[in-house]
Scaffold this motif. Structure first.
Motif, PDB file in Angstrom:
ATOM      1  N   ILE A  26       0.842  -1.207   0.000  1.00  0.00           N
ATOM      2  CA  ILE A  26       0.000   0.000   0.000  1.00  0.00           C
ATOM      3  C   ILE A  26       0.871   1.249   0.000  1.00  0.00           C
ATOM      4  CG2 ILE A  26      -1.638   1.344   1.397  1.00  0.00           C
ATOM      5  CD1 ILE A  26      -2.934  -1.355   2.167  1.00  0.00           C
ATOM      6  N   ALA A  27       1.939   1.226   0.771  1.00  0.00           N
ATOM      7  CA  ALA A  27       2.850   2.379   0.812  1.00  0.00           C
ATOM      8  C   ALA A  27       3.511   2.603  -0.551  1.00  0.00           C
ATOM      9  CB  ALA A  27       3.900   2.176   1.886  1.00  0.00           C
ATOM     10  N   LEU A  28       3.942   1.538  -1.205  1.00  0.00           N
ATOM     11  CA  LEU A  28       4.583   1.683  -2.513  1.00  0.00           C
ATOM     12  C   LEU A  28       3.600   2.184  -3.564  1.00  0.00           C
ATOM     13  CD1 LEU A  28       6.894  -1.458  -2.629  1.00  0.00           C
ATOM     14  CD2 LEU A  28       7.597   0.925  -2.598  1.00  0.00           C
ATOM     15  N   ILE A  29       2.409   1.630  -3.576  1.00  0.00           N
ATOM     16  CA  ILE A  29       1.404   2.067  -4.547  1.00  0.00           C
ATOM     17  C   ILE A  29       1.016   3.518  -4.271  1.00  0.00           C
ATOM     18  CG2 ILE A  29      -0.979   1.742  -5.318  1.00  0.00           C
ATOM     19  CD1 ILE A  29      -0.486  -1.291  -4.977  1.00  0.00           C
ATOM     20  N   GLY A  30       0.822   3.876  -3.007  1.00  0.00           N
ATOM     21  CA  GLY A  30       0.505   5.263  -2.649  1.00  0.00           C
ATOM     22  C   GLY A  30       1.618   6.215  -3.050  1.00  0.00           C
ATOM     23  N   GLY A  31       2.857   5.804  -2.840  1.00  0.00           N
ATOM     24  CA  GLY A  31       3.991   6.646  -3.234  1.00  0.00           C
ATOM     25  C   GLY A  31       4.058   6.831  -4.734  1.00  0.00           C
ATOM     26  N   ALA A  32       3.785   5.767  -5.477  1.00  0.00           N
ATOM     27  CA  ALA A  32       3.803   5.871  -6.936  1.00  0.00           C
ATOM     28  C   ALA A  32       2.700   6.800  -7.424  1.00  0.00           C
ATOM     29  CB  ALA A  32       3.653   4.485  -7.549  1.00  0.00           C
ATOM     30  N   VAL A  33       1.515   6.680  -6.847  1.00  0.00           N
ATOM     31  CA  VAL A  33       0.404   7.546  -7.239  1.00  0.00           C
ATOM     32  C   VAL A  33       0.725   8.999  -6.898  1.00  0.00           C
ATOM     33  CG1 VAL A  33      -2.010   8.128  -6.731  1.00  0.00           C
ATOM     34  CG2 VAL A  33      -1.348   5.750  -7.127  1.00  0.00           C
ATOM     35  N   ALA A  34       1.286   9.238  -5.725  1.00  0.00           N
ATOM     36  CA  ALA A  34       1.664  10.602  -5.333  1.00  0.00           C
ATOM     37  C   ALA A  34       2.737  11.159  -6.261  1.00  0.00           C
ATOM     38  CB  ALA A  34       2.149  10.614  -3.886  1.00  0.00           C
ATOM     39  N   GLY A  35       3.683  10.327  -6.656  1.00  0.00           N
ATOM     40  CA  GLY A  35       4.734  10.774  -7.572  1.00  0.00           C
ATOM     41  C   GLY A  35       4.184  11.146  -8.935  1.00  0.00           C
ATOM     42  N   VAL A  36       3.275  10.350  -9.448  1.00  0.00           N
ATOM     43  CA  VAL A  36       2.656  10.657 -10.743  1.00  0.00           C
ATOM     44  C   VAL A  36       1.830  11.935 -10.637  1.00  0.00           C
ATOM     45  CG1 VAL A  36       0.925   9.865 -12.408  1.00  0.00           C
ATOM     46  CG2 VAL A  36       2.673   8.287 -11.579  1.00  0.00           C
ATOM     47  N   ALA A  37       1.103  12.101  -9.533  1.00  0.00           N
ATOM     48  CA  ALA A  37       0.302  13.314  -9.345  1.00  0.00           C
ATOM     49  C   ALA A  37       1.199  14.548  -9.273  1.00  0.00           C
ATOM     50  CB  ALA A  37      -0.542  13.191  -8.082  1.00  0.00           C
ATOM     51  N   LEU A  42       4.190  14.883 -10.605  1.00  0.00           N
ATOM     52  CA  LEU A  42       4.746  15.103 -11.934  1.00  0.00           C
ATOM     53  C   LEU A  42       3.725  15.788 -12.842  1.00  0.00           C
ATOM     54  CD1 LEU A  42       7.119  14.639 -13.883  1.00  0.00           C
ATOM     55  CD2 LEU A  42       6.094  12.452 -14.448  1.00  0.00           C
ATOM     56  N   LEU A  43       2.477  15.335 -12.793  1.00  0.00           N
ATOM     57  CA  LEU A  43       1.432  15.968 -13.595  1.00  0.00           C
ATOM     58  C   LEU A  43       1.209  17.418 -13.164  1.00  0.00           C
ATOM     59  CD1 LEU A  43      -1.179  13.086 -13.909  1.00  0.00           C
ATOM     60  CD2 LEU A  43       0.275  14.034 -15.708  1.00  0.00           C
ATOM     61  N   ALA A  44       1.243  17.680 -11.865  1.00  0.00           N
ATOM     62  CA  ALA A  44       1.072  19.055 -11.377  1.00  0.00           C
ATOM     63  C   ALA A  44       2.204  19.957 -11.869  1.00  0.00           C
ATOM     64  CB  ALA A  44       1.006  19.064  -9.853  1.00  0.00           C
ATOM     65  N   LEU A  45       3.419  19.433 -11.870  1.00  0.00           N
ATOM     66  CA  LEU A  45       4.554  20.204 -12.378  1.00  0.00           C
ATOM     67  C   LEU A  45       4.430  20.476 -13.883  1.00  0.00           C
ATOM     68  CD1 LEU A  45       7.556  18.589 -10.479  1.00  0.00           C
ATOM     69  CD2 LEU A  45       6.671  20.902 -10.213  1.00  0.00           C
ATOM     70  N   MET A  46       3.949  19.497 -14.608  1.00  0.00           N
ATOM     71  CA  MET A  46       3.778  19.682 -16.055  1.00  0.00           C
ATOM     72  C   MET A  46       2.701  20.719 -16.347  1.00  0.00           C
ATOM     73  SD  MET A  46       4.180  15.722 -17.317  1.00  0.00           S
ATOM     74  CE  MET A  46       3.518  16.026 -18.938  1.00  0.00           C
ATOM     75  N   VAL A  47       1.606  20.702 -15.606  1.00  0.00           N
ATOM     76  CA  VAL A  47       0.544  21.684 -15.782  1.00  0.00           C
ATOM     77  C   VAL A  47       1.044  23.079 -15.415  1.00  0.00           C
ATOM     78  CG1 VAL A  47      -1.707  22.439 -14.884  1.00  0.00           C
ATOM     79  CG2 VAL A  47      -1.346  20.052 -15.534  1.00  0.00           C
ATOM     80  N   ALA A  48       1.784  23.182 -14.319  1.00  0.00           N
ATOM     81  CA  ALA A  48       2.313  24.486 -13.901  1.00  0.00           C
ATOM     82  C   ALA A  48       3.316  25.018 -14.926  1.00  0.00           C
ATOM     83  CB  ALA A  48       2.980  24.353 -12.526  1.00  0.00           C
ATOM     84  N   ALA A  49       4.142  24.168 -15.473  1.00  0.00           N
ATOM     85  CA  ALA A  49       5.115  24.621 -16.481  1.00  0.00           C
ATOM     86  C   ALA A  49       4.407  25.059 -17.754  1.00  0.00           C
ATOM     87  CB  ALA A  49       6.090  23.480 -16.778  1.00  0.00           C
ATOM     88  N   ARG A  50       3.349  24.394 -18.112  1.00  0.00           N
ATOM     89  CA  ARG A  50       2.616  24.738 -19.328  1.00  0.00           C
ATOM     90  C   ARG A  50       1.902  26.093 -19.165  1.00  0.00           C
ATOM     91  NH1 ARG A  50      -0.306  20.770 -23.408  1.00  0.00           N
ATOM     92  NH2 ARG A  50       1.744  19.823 -23.299  1.00  0.00           N
TER      93      ARG A  50
END
Length: 104
Positions: free
Chosen positions: A80-91, A93-101
Motif C-alpha cells: 500500500i505504501a509503494l502504490i501510494g507513493g507511486a500515485v503521489a509521484g505521478v500526481a 509530476l502531472l502538477a509540475l507539467m501543468v504548472a510549467a505549461r
C-alpha cells in the motif's frame, strides 16, 4: 635448391606442445565456456521484453498484496505504501507539467 632446404607445408608439421600448454588450453576452454554462459545470462537479463515481463509480474504481485486479505500484514502495508507513493509521484509530476505549461 635441394629438397632438404625446402620446408614442409604447415599442415603436415606437428604442432609443438607440452603438458603445461595442454593444461592451459584446457583451462582456456573452460574459461571461454564460463564466459559464454555469463554473457548469455546477461543478455537474457537485459532483454527489454524479459524486463517488462518481470516488471508486470512484480506490479501484479504488489497489487495482489495490497488488495488481498490473505496477504501478510507487513507485505500489505509495504504494498500500500509503494502504490501510494507511486500515485503521489505521478500526481506531483502531472502538477509540475501543468504548472510549467501555464507559465510558458
Amino acid at each position: 635448391m635441394s629438397d632438404e632446404s625446402v620446408q614442409k607445408p604447415a599442415s603436415t608439421q606437428k604442432p609443438f606442445s607440452t603438458p603445461e600448454m595442454v593444461a592451459l588450453e584446457a583451462e582456456l576452454a573452460v574459461t571461454r565456456a564460463q564466459l559464454a554462459s555469463t554473457v548469455d545470462e546477461l543478455v537474457a537479463r537485459l532483454d527489454p521484453r524479459a524486463q517488462a515481463g518481470r516488471a508486470v509480474a512484480s506490479v501484479g504481485h504488489l497489487w495482489s498484496d495490497a488488495t488481498s486479505s490473505d496477504a501478510a500484514p507487513d507485505a500489505r502495508k509495504k504494498a500500500i505504501a509503494l502504490i501510494g507513493g507511486a500515485v503521489a509521484g505521478v500526481a506531483a509530476l502531472l502538477a509540475l507539467m501543468v504548472a510549467a505549461r501555464r507559465k510558458g
